[in-house]
Each structure stands twice: as C-alpha cells, then as structure tokens.
Design a protein around this motif. Structure first.
Motif, PDB file in Angstrom:
ATOM      1  N   GLN A  56      -4.742  19.431  -3.389  1.00  0.00           N
ATOM      2  CA  GLN A  56      -3.321  19.533  -3.275  1.00  0.00           C
ATOM      3  C   GLN A  56      -2.696  18.101  -3.022  1.00  0.00           C
ATOM      4  N   GLY A  57      -3.330  17.223  -2.717  1.00  0.00           N
ATOM      5  CA  GLY A  57      -2.678  15.822  -2.534  1.00  0.00           C
ATOM      6  C   GLY A  57      -3.093  15.028  -3.825  1.00  0.00           C
ATOM      7  N   LEU A  58      -3.742  13.772  -3.627  1.00  0.00           N
ATOM      8  CA  LEU A  58      -3.908  12.890  -4.695  1.00  0.00           C
ATOM      9  C   LEU A  58      -4.627  13.536  -5.820  1.00  0.00           C
ATOM     10  N   ASN A  59      -4.206  13.645  -7.174  1.00  0.00           N
ATOM     11  CA  ASN A  59      -4.924  14.283  -8.129  1.00  0.00           C
ATOM     12  C   ASN A  59      -5.432  13.164  -9.145  1.00  0.00           C
ATOM     13  N   ILE A  60      -6.376  12.347  -8.823  1.00  0.00           N
ATOM     14  CA  ILE A  60      -6.901  11.210  -9.631  1.00  0.00           C
ATOM     15  C   ILE A  60      -8.374  10.874  -9.120  1.00  0.00           C
ATOM     16  N   SER A  61      -8.817  10.295 -10.152  1.00  0.00           N
ATOM     17  CA  SER A  61     -10.469  10.060  -9.944  1.00  0.00           C
ATOM     18  C   SER A  61     -10.617   8.636  -9.439  1.00  0.00           C
ATOM     19  N   GLY A  62     -11.921   8.435  -8.970  1.00  0.00           N
ATOM     20  CA  GLY A  62     -12.219   7.342  -8.379  1.00  0.00           C
ATOM     21  C   GLY A  62     -12.036   6.131  -9.376  1.00  0.00           C
ATOM     22  N   ALA A 117     -12.752  -3.808  -0.883  1.00  0.00           N
ATOM     23  CA  ALA A 117     -12.932  -4.523  -2.329  1.00  0.00           C
ATOM     24  C   ALA A 117     -11.286  -4.596  -2.853  1.00  0.00           C
ATOM     25  N   GLY A 118     -10.796  -3.262  -2.726  1.00  0.00           N
ATOM     26  CA  GLY A 118      -9.517  -3.295  -3.400  1.00  0.00           C
ATOM     27  C   GLY A 118      -8.306  -3.959  -2.763  1.00  0.00           C
ATOM     28  N   THR A 119      -8.471  -3.586  -1.311  1.00  0.00           N
ATOM     29  CA  THR A 119      -7.452  -4.182  -0.308  1.00  0.00           C
ATOM     30  C   THR A 119      -7.456  -5.835  -0.327  1.00  0.00           C
ATOM     31  N   VAL A 120      -8.720  -6.256  -0.422  1.00  0.00           N
ATOM     32  CA  VAL A 120      -8.746  -7.775  -0.081  1.00  0.00           C
ATOM     33  C   VAL A 120      -8.414  -8.421  -1.747  1.00  0.00           C
ATOM     34  N   ALA A 121      -8.647  -7.781  -2.843  1.00  0.00           N
ATOM     35  CA  ALA A 121      -8.281  -8.076  -3.894  1.00  0.00           C
ATOM     36  C   ALA A 121      -6.705  -8.411  -4.058  1.00  0.00           C
ATOM     37  N   ILE A 122      -6.263  -7.306  -3.641  1.00  0.00           N
ATOM     38  CA  ILE A 122      -4.848  -7.515  -3.587  1.00  0.00           C
ATOM     39  C   ILE A 122      -4.140  -8.642  -2.811  1.00  0.00           C
ATOM     40  N   ALA A 123      -4.726  -8.666  -1.561  1.00  0.00           N
ATOM     41  CA  ALA A 123      -4.545  -9.900  -0.741  1.00  0.00           C
ATOM     42  C   ALA A 123      -4.632 -11.173  -1.137  1.00  0.00           C
ATOM     43  N   LEU A 124      -5.851 -11.226  -2.004  1.00  0.00           N
ATOM     44  CA  LEU A 124      -6.244 -12.399  -2.618  1.00  0.00           C
ATOM     45  C   LEU A 124      -5.077 -12.990  -3.687  1.00  0.00           C
ATOM     46  N   LEU A 125      -4.843 -11.884  -4.431  1.00  0.00           N
ATOM     47  CA  LEU A 125      -4.022 -12.252  -5.434  1.00  0.00           C
ATOM     48  C   LEU A 125      -2.499 -12.855  -5.106  1.00  0.00           C
ATOM     49  N   ALA A 126      -1.981 -12.106  -4.269  1.00  0.00           N
ATOM     50  CA  ALA A 126      -0.823 -12.253  -3.455  1.00  0.00           C
ATOM     51  C   ALA A 126      -0.828 -14.023  -2.863  1.00  0.00           C
ATOM     52  N   GLY A 165      -8.416  15.492   7.498  1.00  0.00           N
ATOM     53  CA  GLY A 165      -7.879  16.042   6.317  1.00  0.00           C
ATOM     54  C   GLY A 165      -7.778  15.582   4.992  1.00  0.00           C
ATOM     55  N   TRP A 166      -7.727  14.208   5.263  1.00  0.00           N
ATOM     56  CA  TRP A 166      -7.473  13.251   3.845  1.00  0.00           C
ATOM     57  C   TRP A 166      -8.692  13.286   3.238  1.00  0.00           C
ATOM     58  N   SER A 167      -8.488  12.879   2.048  1.00  0.00           N
ATOM     59  CA  SER A 167      -9.775  12.647   1.108  1.00  0.00           C
ATOM     60  C   SER A 167      -9.980  11.320   1.074  1.00  0.00           C
ATOM     61  N   GLU A 168     -11.297  10.550   0.567  1.00  0.00           N
ATOM     62  CA  GLU A 168     -11.551   9.227   0.664  1.00  0.00           C
ATOM     63  C   GLU A 168     -10.621   8.620  -0.328  1.00  0.00           C
ATOM     64  N   LEU A 169     -10.257   9.277  -1.400  1.00  0.00           N
ATOM     65  CA  LEU A 169      -9.112   8.898  -2.619  1.00  0.00           C
ATOM     66  C   LEU A 169      -7.823   8.553  -1.940  1.00  0.00           C
ATOM     67  N   VAL A 174      -7.918   5.637   0.430  1.00  0.00           N
ATOM     68  CA  VAL A 174      -7.879   4.208  -0.420  1.00  0.00           C
ATOM     69  C   VAL A 174      -6.481   4.162  -1.180  1.00  0.00           C
ATOM     70  N   ALA A 175      -5.989   4.977  -1.843  1.00  0.00           N
ATOM     71  CA  ALA A 175      -4.707   4.883  -2.573  1.00  0.00           C
ATOM     72  C   ALA A 175      -3.607   4.540  -1.608  1.00  0.00           C
ATOM     73  N   VAL A 176      -3.591   5.175  -0.407  1.00  0.00           N
ATOM     74  CA  VAL A 176      -2.174   4.813   0.273  1.00  0.00           C
ATOM     75  C   VAL A 176      -2.512   3.429   1.020  1.00  0.00           C
ATOM     76  N   PHE A 177      -3.723   3.142   1.079  1.00  0.00           N
ATOM     77  CA  PHE A 177      -4.176   1.711   1.849  1.00  0.00           C
ATOM     78  C   PHE A 177      -3.713   0.675   0.624  1.00  0.00           C
ATOM     79  N   TYR A 178      -4.025   1.080  -0.562  1.00  0.00           N
ATOM     80  CA  TYR A 178      -3.804   0.113  -1.775  1.00  0.00           C
ATOM     81  C   TYR A 178      -2.182  -0.178  -1.813  1.00  0.00           C
ATOM     82  N   VAL A 179      -1.448   0.989  -1.794  1.00  0.00           N
ATOM     83  CA  VAL A 179       0.044   0.821  -1.756  1.00  0.00           C
ATOM     84  C   VAL A 179       0.479   0.075  -0.677  1.00  0.00           C
ATOM     85  N   ILE A 180      -0.172   0.192   0.540  1.00  0.00           N
ATOM     86  CA  ILE A 180       0.635  -0.570   1.709  1.00  0.00           C
ATOM     87  C   ILE A 180       0.066  -2.083   1.570  1.00  0.00           C
TER      88      ILE A 180
END
Length: 366
Positions: free
Chosen positions: A9-15, A219-228, A339-343, A346-352
């Motif tokens: 019902q939530g995020l409809n995307i694959s890893g 890895a994803g959140t650190v990558a975002i921080a590093l680029l900024a 109740g949140w899925s892993e994806l 991860v997606a919400v944390f990436y956006v934040i």
C-alpha cells in the motif's frame, strides 16, 4: 506517512529502482553544481568525474570481492531480538567496506594529485575502517554479535582521532579553532576546539555505524551528505571536494550490491570509516555547523538509542526490567516494527537527507 501501511500500500518501488533514482539524482546534482561553479564536469577538479570514476570502479570491484567474501564464509550474524524479517539475511557476507572504502581513498588521492589534505583525510578514513575490520573479524570469528569490547573500540577511535588532531595542530592555520557561523560570524574556541574535534570524529563514526542497519540506508544517506558537503567546500578546498565526490561515488557503487535485497553488508569496516571521513572533512574545512545539519539522520538515530537506554534504566523496577520508549532502537528498527517496509524507511530517510543537504547549501551562502 501512515506507519500502518503495508509495503504494497505504501512505496511501490524495488530496491534497484530506489538506488537507480538516487544515483541519477546525485549525478545530475553533481553536474548542476559543477555548471553553477563554471567547472567542466570532465575535469579532475570537479564533482562529476570523481563521482563517476569511483562509482564504476567500486561497482566493478564488488563483482569480484562479494563472491570472495561469500567463499570465505563472512556471513552476517543477525540479532534474534531484531525484526523477524531480518532473520532471512543471516549468512549475507559482511565487511563490504574492505573494497569500496579503499577504492574511494585511492581514487581521491590520485585525482587530487596526492594533496596533503586528501592524504590526511584518507589516512583517517582507512584507520577507522581498520577499527571496523577488526571488530567485524572478531564477530565472525566468535560467531556472535560481540566483536572487540566497546572500551577497546572507543580507545582505538580516540587514539586515531588524537593523531589526526595532532596533525591538524602542526599543519593547519590557527584560525581553524574559530568555529565558522553563518553571516560571516565565528566563535573563537581556542583550546576547547581540540576536545570538540576529537568528540566529532568519534561521535560521527559511531552515528553512521548506528545508522547502518537496513539495506542501502547508511551508504545512501552518507552519499547524499558527502555530495552536499563537497559542493559547499568546493570554492576553498578543491582537493577535499574531490575526496567527497569520490567517496560519494564509491558509496553509489557499493549500493549496486547493497541495495535491497543486499548481496553484501558494509559492516563496521565501512560504517566507521564513512563517519570518520565526514568528520575529518568537516574539521579541515571549518564546516562543523554544516556537518551537523547534514548529519541530521545520524544524529536522530543516535538520540533514539540514547533515549531508549536512558528510559529503560529510569523505569527499571524491582525485577530489574525497565520499559521501552521505542519498540526497538535505533529509530529505523522502530519504524520497521511499526509496519514500515525497509524500502519505505530508506526512501523517506533519503528524502530527508536531501532536504538537509539543500538547507545546508542555502545556509552556506550566507
């Protein structure tokens, strides 16, 4: 977002879809930052080229190293009291940091023509990676979740932090002890800067370590921080800009193997090194305020653990048992058990993380 939503019902995307979006987004952002600064994206002193080179090399090396880690039986030991969905990850090889961290360090040193600052930050990064490797190896050897003792790990972190600070004392101008603030203000810390520097190095490495608990999250959140961070410091520290871009790209290359469902985990080898790298760059470029903003996710994850432990101790009854503030700490595990899925997490944390990056860059203009 409703914490009761099911994954369907939530995020409809694959890893792989999520990581692809992240990779494209960061690549486009790097191109935009280079264009705004009148840098060619194909020159060595840019964000785009080091990011691309490291991403490709890291991903390629992973195709050789991951099977080797599997053959060496470096399977992750999963906590039985954690989310039940994680039990199926038992046996997934860990210590992935042994390939993507050195790739970034080597690429950064070569592309920056071995500038002193990049060599120093790379040495600190690899040193913290070594601490993590020792911890990972002990966990695998003992076949438990306990590696080296927390006291020993902390002592090693403080020791390498002290060596880095000693190098700063003899190789950086005295103005480094004046903490830069927005609108041209600064806070002169004097000798107080050095204990703060040591604390930042140790705290940042442990914070990224705590964030590494879901496929692709750290890895994803650190990558975002590093680029900024790389875009922010580019005008004054082109060498460290290259380092940030290279490590960002290497994280993206690692995500080719670490995205959900992960074929390999970074382990403490990777997570401690990433935090150390962020802190070292922040200290060298006098951008600790920016680092604090960019580390918002890591800070909240750390606070969630501290709050959980403190609340448990305060509410401990005669039976020696206390109450839990969260279903499980760190925060990402609480969200999973809610109740949140892993994806979704991860997606919400990436956006934040991306929002924090934009805020950091906006503040950096003043």
């Amino acid at each position: 977002m409703d914490a009761k939503l099911s994954p369907d019902q939530g995020l409809n995307i694959s890893g792989i879809g999520l990581v692809s979006l992240l990779g494209v987004g960061l690549s486009v952002a790097a191109l935009v930052f280079d264009s705004m600064a009148n840098r060619s994206p194909w020159q060595l002193a840019s964000l785009s080229l080091p990011l691309l080179i490291s991403a490709v090399i890291s991903a390629a090396v992973g195709f050789f190293v991951v099977p080797m880690l599997q053959a060496l039986k470096t399977g992750q030991i999963i906590r039985e009291d954690g989310p039940q969905a994680h039990l199926k990850k038992a046996g997934t090889p860990t210590m992935g940091g042994i390939f993507f961290i050195p790739v970034a360090a080597i690429a950064a040193c070569v592309l920056s023509k071995f500038t002193t600052e990049v060599l120093a930050v790379s040495a600190l990064t690899l040193s913290y990676g070594l601490i993590g490797w020792i911890d990972d190896w002990q966990i695998l050897r003992r076949k438990s979740n306990k590696g080296i003792s927390p006291r020993m790990k902390l002592a090693l972190q403080i020791g390498f932090a002290a060596l880095f600070c000693l190098w700063l004392i003899f190789n950086q101008p005295s103005e480094i002890t004046n903490l830069a603030l927005p609108f041209g203000f600064s806070l002169p810390l004097g000798l107080l800067f050095w204990p703060l520097a040591g604390f930042v190095l140790v705290a940042e490495s442990n914070a990224t370590n705590l964030t590494d608990g879901i496929d692709g999250l750290a890895a994803g959140t650190v990558a975002i921080a590093l680029l900024a961070l790389g875009a922010l410091i580019a005008p004054t520290s082109p060498g460290l800009m290259i380092f940030c871009a290279a490590l960002c790209g290497s994280c993206l290359g690692f995500l080719a193997h670490n995205r959900n469902p992960a074929r390999v985990f970074m382990g403490d080898t990777g997570s401690l090194a990433l935090g150390g790298a962020l802190a070292a760059v922040g200290l060298l470029t006098n951008s600790l305020l920016a680092l604090f903003i960019l580390s918002g996710i890591f800070f909240v994850e750390t606070l969630s653990v501290m709050a959980q432990v403190s609340y448990y101790k305060v509410t401990k009854g005669p039976d020696g048992k206390g109450k839990r503030l969260l279903k499980m700490a760190p925060l990402h595990h609480h969200l999973e058990l809610s109740g949140w899925s892993e994806l979704q997490v991860v997606a919400v944390f990436y956006v934040i993380s991306a929002i924090l990056g934009v805020i950091c860059l906006a503040i950096g203009k003043f």
